[in-house]
Each structure stands twice: as C-alpha cells, then as structure tokens.
Design a protein around this motif. Structure first.
Motif, PDB file in Angstrom:
ATOM      1  N   LEU A   1       1.139  -1.171  -0.339  1.00  0.00           N
ATOM      2  CA  LEU A   1      -0.620  -0.238  -0.572  1.00  0.00           C
ATOM      3  C   LEU A   1       0.737   1.176  -0.052  1.00  0.00           C
ATOM      4  O   LEU A   1       2.039   1.353   0.601  1.00  0.00           O
ATOM      5  CB  LEU A   1      -1.087  -0.304   1.213  1.00  0.00           C
ATOM      6  CG  LEU A   1      -1.813  -0.981   1.536  1.00  0.00           C
ATOM      7  CD1 LEU A   1      -2.609  -0.870   2.878  1.00  0.00           C
ATOM      8  CD2 LEU A   1      -2.929  -1.190   0.158  1.00  0.00           C
ATOM      9  N   SER A   2       0.451   1.734  -0.894  1.00  0.00           N
ATOM     10  CA  SER A   2       1.134   3.505  -1.237  1.00  0.00           C
ATOM     11  C   SER A   2       0.056   4.379   0.329  1.00  0.00           C
ATOM     12  O   SER A   2      -0.610   4.112   0.597  1.00  0.00           O
ATOM     13  CB  SER A   2       0.795   4.414  -2.120  1.00  0.00           C
ATOM     14  OG  SER A   2      -0.410   4.985  -2.577  1.00  0.00           O
ATOM     15  N   PHE A   3       1.030   5.062   0.427  1.00  0.00           N
ATOM     16  CA  PHE A   3       0.080   6.386   1.187  1.00  0.00           C
ATOM     17  C   PHE A   3      -1.256   6.908   1.122  1.00  0.00           C
ATOM     18  O   PHE A   3      -2.391   6.647   1.806  1.00  0.00           O
ATOM     19  CB  PHE A   3       1.143   7.939   2.039  1.00  0.00           C
ATOM     20  CG  PHE A   3       0.491   8.838   2.496  1.00  0.00           C
ATOM     21  CD1 PHE A   3       0.872   8.447   3.856  1.00  0.00           C
ATOM     22  CD2 PHE A   3      -0.200   9.758   2.160  1.00  0.00           C
ATOM     23  CE1 PHE A   3      -0.544   9.310   4.656  1.00  0.00           C
ATOM     24  CE2 PHE A   3      -0.923  10.666   2.923  1.00  0.00           C
ATOM     25  CZ  PHE A   3      -0.745  10.862   3.884  1.00  0.00           C
ATOM     26  N   GLU A   4      -1.329   6.746  -0.041  1.00  0.00           N
ATOM     27  CA  GLU A   4      -2.743   7.562  -1.173  1.00  0.00           C
ATOM     28  C   GLU A   4      -3.410   6.120  -0.827  1.00  0.00           C
ATOM     29  O   GLU A   4      -4.669   6.363  -0.016  1.00  0.00           O
ATOM     30  CB  GLU A   4      -2.437   7.984  -2.574  1.00  0.00           C
ATOM     31  CG  GLU A   4      -1.533   8.481  -2.466  1.00  0.00           C
ATOM     32  CD  GLU A   4      -0.557   8.879  -2.431  1.00  0.00           C
ATOM     33  OE1 GLU A   4       0.019  10.396  -2.081  1.00  0.00           O
ATOM     34  OE2 GLU A   4       0.397   7.699  -2.308  1.00  0.00           O
ATOM     35  N   ASP A   5      -3.215   4.878  -0.867  1.00  0.00           N
ATOM     36  CA  ASP A   5      -3.913   4.072  -0.603  1.00  0.00           C
ATOM     37  C   ASP A   5      -4.864   4.050   1.010  1.00  0.00           C
ATOM     38  O   ASP A   5      -5.460   3.079   0.861  1.00  0.00           O
ATOM     39  CB  ASP A   5      -3.133   2.324  -1.176  1.00  0.00           C
ATOM     40  CG  ASP A   5      -2.666   2.710  -2.711  1.00  0.00           C
ATOM     41  OD1 ASP A   5      -3.718   2.687  -3.891  1.00  0.00           O
ATOM     42  OD2 ASP A   5      -1.866   1.360  -2.734  1.00  0.00           O
ATOM     43  N   THR A   6      -3.735   3.839   2.005  1.00  0.00           N
ATOM     44  CA  THR A   6      -3.603   3.667   3.327  1.00  0.00           C
ATOM     45  C   THR A   6      -4.221   4.802   3.519  1.00  0.00           C
ATOM     46  O   THR A   6      -6.133   3.924   4.422  1.00  0.00           O
ATOM     47  CB  THR A   6      -2.661   3.720   3.222  1.00  0.00           C
ATOM     48  OG1 THR A   6      -1.695   2.983   3.958  1.00  0.00           O
ATOM     49  CG2 THR A   6      -2.524   4.475   5.305  1.00  0.00           C
ATOM     50  N   ILE A   7      -4.568   6.220   3.173  1.00  0.00           N
ATOM     51  CA  ILE A   7      -5.701   6.808   3.383  1.00  0.00           C
ATOM     52  C   ILE A   7      -6.970   6.662   2.698  1.00  0.00           C
ATOM     53  O   ILE A   7      -8.118   6.628   3.333  1.00  0.00           O
ATOM     54  CB  ILE A   7      -5.002   8.256   3.382  1.00  0.00           C
ATOM     55  CG1 ILE A   7      -3.880   9.218   3.266  1.00  0.00           C
ATOM     56  CG2 ILE A   7      -6.703   9.495   2.961  1.00  0.00           C
ATOM     57  CD1 ILE A   7      -4.280   8.915   5.299  1.00  0.00           C
TER      58      ILE A   7
END
Length: 365
Positions: A321-327
């Motif tokens: 997961l990227s930061f954007e995926d996490t958010i």
C-alpha cells in the motif's frame, strides 16, 4: 473462508493452526482475528470488553466463529485457564493499555497491564505444552528518544519517558528474559517482539487519536482540534502491521528459531507526513471538517520512525500500500460504515481481500 489453493505462502502454516489472540476486542486485534478467520485458523481470544462504543469488535462481528473470553490479563489464573482450554499452537499478544494520554492518568494500570500482563501471557505460554510460538506486540515508542531524523533500528537502546512507552519497554525486557532463559525451562516456545506504531484504518474509535477524532468531527458536523499539526508521523495501514505479525508468527510456528528476535514493522519514508497533511488527505476521500488548533495536554515526540530493513530483507515483508492507498482504505471504511452500519463485517473482509490481492500482484512484479 479462503480456499487452501488461494492462500499466500505465509498463510499456509496458519491454516488449521490453533491461534490465541490477546486483545482481540481491540482495533488491531479485530483486524488480526478477521484475517485469521479468512485463512482458516482456529482462533481463540482473551481480552477485556471493547473499550469504545462503537467498536470494530462489535461492528465487524469479530466474535463470530471464535472462542472469545472476556477477561483481564492482569489476572494470571484467567490467562492460564483460557490458554489451557484452547491449547494454542501460536499466540499473538496484543492486549495492552495502548493510549499515551491514559498512561498519564492511570500509570499503575498501564504498568500492570503492559508489563505484568505480558509476563502472565508468556508464563502461561511456556507452561502450555502445545504452544510453539509467541509474537509479543509492542510499539515504536520502546526506543529511547534520540530526536534524530533517521529510523530506529532493532539494536538501538530502549527507553521511554512517559508511562506508556516505559511500560512497553519493560514488556520487551520481560519477553527477552523468557526467550533467553525461561522458555527452555518450559516447552522451549519461540518468542519474538514486533515493534510497530502510528497505524490507521477503519474501526478505530479510541480517544486522542487523529483518525477517530476526524471521524467523530465529520459524523457530528463539528470542528476537529489538532494538538500538533506539524508533527511528522510515518503512517501505515493496520493491515500492513497484521501482515507483518502473521509472517513472523508463521515462521516461528514452522520452527524457525532464527526469527525469535526483535523486529521493526514500519512504513517507508514516503509515508512520513504531518498530522495536518493526514487530515487534508482524509478530507479528499470523505468530507472536510472545520480545523481548529489547540495545545496538547501531554508531551509528544515530534518525529519518530522505524528502520524496517531487517523485516523487509529477512522476512520478505513488503506491504503493497502507498500512503494514498492507506488513506483511501481508511476513510472509505468509515464512510461506508457510516452509510450502512450493518455492513461492518463485509467492509472489513472486502478490505482484507483487497490487501491480499495487492500482495499477490506485488509478488508477481
């Protein structure tokens, strides 16, 4: 339950294994138990009743199809009896008093739960013949605060100024003692410590945490108060940590004594963002509350993150997961749950499958 043919490599040793999770009524515990059930583990849990209302434990129907015991790890007889009934092969010890703010208000409870409670779990584990592996979950805050910009490594000194951090450092020392001298005087259980922190994800309604505060502000139509919007934290989704715990548990359960050690599970440096930036990103997925700024009531570390090179290189732990995926996963869980609270379990399972599919795609690159 996931068909055996669809299991990931690290999930195979856990299918059919008797797993015992302390703290299964909590936020991380709920995600962990939900994942274990998906892959066919035989799960039992021991914990206090959920500390918040709502809770992931209730919303996600975590108690379904497991042996759930409501009890206190500060009572050794309770721990011993629950473990004796289930005869687990692998234990993941999550039960804790997890809040820094509460540790200032109730330091004795914090030390009793986090330090002595860990000793109770490990003592019961070494006296239960079937137990092969224990993963003790601590925190990134076990390290002595050096106020430096690079990540803490497993060999860096432990510390902890606030009661929460100090109690978790004590838990680490207790686990190290069992690993070095006491396990061999029992069933030779393999013990590892897993250090993680700053997790976010759906189903957390704890006090004094930024995402639950954001959710409460949005759902109530009220402002959100930020204590320290410029504080940098290395955010990661709760499933990334659960993934790490399962990889470690599987290796221990398979008898790999080389991983009976201390392990950091932290995100990449790309995921280090300010609290203010996190709130703005959450707002793009769901809704934007009014933001106000207020001084905090207790001291906080300005910047702290982990060097997870060891886990990535030796365990093959690589969260997809990227930061954007996490958010996106975090905000969408609460958004969808708020729209239909009866779907809590389905939303959770859907996101676990999303993560597992992302792992398959990541491995195939």
């Amino acid at each position: 339950m996931t068909p055996a043919s669809d299991l990931l490599d690290f999930e195979l040793p856990l299918r059919g294994a008797r797993a015992f999770v302390t703290g299964h009524t909590g936020f991380t515990g709920g995600w962990l138990v939900s994942w274990l059930k998906r892959i066919g583990s035989d799960v039992a849990g021991l914990a206090l009743a959920p500390a918040t209302h709502p809770s992931l434990f209730v919303a996600g129907h975590v108690a379904n199809d497991i042996a759930s015991t409501i009890g206190d790890i500060r009572d050794f007889a309770t721990v011993r009896d629950a473990m004796a009934r289930h005869r687990p092969q692998v234990i993941i010890h999550l039960a804790a008093q997890p809040l820094v703010s509460k540790s200032f208000a109730n330091p004795i409870e914090t030390f009793a739960t986090n330090a002595l409670g860990t000793a109770h779990v490990l003592e019961a584990a070494r006296l239960t013949p079937d137990v092969k592996a224990v993963v003790c979950i601590t925190t990134d805050k076990v390290y002595r605060d050096q106020d430096w910009v690079w990540g803490y490594r497993e060999q860096d000194p432990l510390g902890g100024k606030d009661p929460y951090s100090a109690s978790k450092a004590c838990a680490e020392l207790i686990a190290a003692s069992y690993r070095a001298t006491l396990a061999e005087r029992g069933n030779s259980v393999l013990i590892a410590n897993a250090r993680g922190g700053n997790i976010i994800g759906g189903g957390d309604w704890s006090a004094d945490r930024i995402v639950p505060d954001f959710v409460r502000a949005v759902t109530a139509g009220q402002p959100i108060s930020l204590r320290n919007p410029s504080a940098v934290r290395p955010w990661q989704h709760v499933m990334a940590l659960v993934h790490g715990y399962l990889v470690l548990a599987a290796r221990l359960l398979s008898g790999d004594n080389s991983v009976a050690d201390n392990w950091n599970f932290g995100p990449s440096d790309e995921a280090a963002r300010t609290v203010g930036n996190l709130v703005e990103q959450l707002s793009t997925v769901w809704a934007r509350p009014e933001i106000i700024y207020a001084p905090g009531s207790f001291p906080e570390t300005r910047f702290l993150h982990l060097d997870s090179t060891k886990a990535r290189s030796r365990l093959g732990w690589a969260p997809p997961l990227s930061f954007e995926d996490t958010i996106d996963l975090t905000a969408s869980w609460y958004r969808d749950f708020t729209a239909n609270p009866s779907d809590g379990m389905q939303i959770t399972v859907r996101q676990i499958e999303h993560y597992r599919n992302a792992l398959r795609s990541h491995a195939g690159r």
